[in-house]
Write an enzyme that holds these catalytic residues in place. Sequence first.
Site, PDB file in Angstrom:
ATOM      1  N   GLY A 227       1.203  -0.978  -0.044  1.00  0.00           N
ATOM      2  CA  GLY A 227       0.186  -0.009   0.156  1.00  0.00           C
ATOM      3  C   GLY A 227       0.694   1.341   0.297  1.00  0.00           C
ATOM      4  O   GLY A 227       0.259   1.935   0.677  1.00  0.00           O
TER       5      GLY A 227
ATOM      6  N   TYR B  72     -14.118  -2.155  10.579  1.00  0.00           N
ATOM      7  CA  TYR B  72     -12.436  -2.011  10.601  1.00  0.00           C
ATOM      8  C   TYR B  72     -12.034  -2.783  12.430  1.00  0.00           C
ATOM      9  O   TYR B  72     -11.123  -3.031  12.300  1.00  0.00           O
ATOM     10  CB  TYR B  72     -13.305  -0.848  10.098  1.00  0.00           C
ATOM     11  CG  TYR B  72     -11.781   0.091  10.798  1.00  0.00           C
ATOM     12  CD1 TYR B  72     -10.634   0.359   9.909  1.00  0.00           C
ATOM     13  CD2 TYR B  72     -11.082   0.530  11.142  1.00  0.00           C
ATOM     14  CE1 TYR B  72      -8.983   0.495   9.778  1.00  0.00           C
ATOM     15  CE2 TYR B  72      -9.673   1.479  11.581  1.00  0.00           C
ATOM     16  CZ  TYR B  72      -8.742   1.091  10.901  1.00  0.00           C
ATOM     17  OH  TYR B  72      -7.480   1.887  10.424  1.00  0.00           O
TER      18      TYR B  72
END
Length: 279
Positions: A10, A152
């Site tokens: 990422g 999350y």
Amino acid sequence: MTERLAIVTGASGGIGFHTARELAARNWRVIIASRHRNDGIPGATWWELDLADLASVRRFARRFLDGHGRLDLLINNAGVMALPRAVTVDGFERQFGVNHLGHFALTGLLLPALLAGDQARVVTVTSGLHRRGRIDFDDLMGERRYSKFGAYTQSKLANVLFALELGRRTPLTSVLAHPGVAHTDLARTGNPFRSALIALARLSAQSAGAGALPSLHAATNPEVKTMEAYGPDGPGERRGNPTRIEVSERGLDEGDARRLWAISEELTGVRYGTVTVAE
């Protein structure tokens, strides 16, 4: 000195980009592993990796192992946050699939190269919000009940359980990093889940470069030990310089860690004792 080799997932933007750029500036050879191409860091190269697709994870690992005998540093940085419910290519709830299962599979597949490295490290990026998380073993994929924020925090708690269990099971230096609150695109990947929390975050957020400091500290400081965690030293761990932090009691639960590990091996097909990159 032998050239040091790092993979940062990422790292095409945000905290990962600043982490990769700083490592490259310190003469690391860096592979940016991400869906979106970025060739803007001298000393770094971009390789395609989609953590939401286990076939992509296996292709990446096979390519790496075919060309490299060792890996000195893996930073599991990529992540998504507070998304409406969606699934990965393999049918996993997307936040759990990308933030945890994709990194679990990648680390396991790269394990031979990590074990061949010189005191190799694995840095897993979590969040202070892992303290609000719980692993719903009866509904991991949120099929019966789904909350964007709950999914999350579950995935970030899974990061903690994974990193600590990796430290127990292997000789690798497995370390956690928590960036605090930083200006990145992460929070914009989903709709605001709590207006007051978003407003507070915007007021107290630090730069993405500052948010990368705990990851860099965990990755490069010679005094760091396995199964430690690092985050900002400011109020609420929102901003500041890297310091040793504590994880939640749930994050320290070895029974949950073993249970999650077994489930993750079953779901991904990556078993750390018998690692193979064949599709």
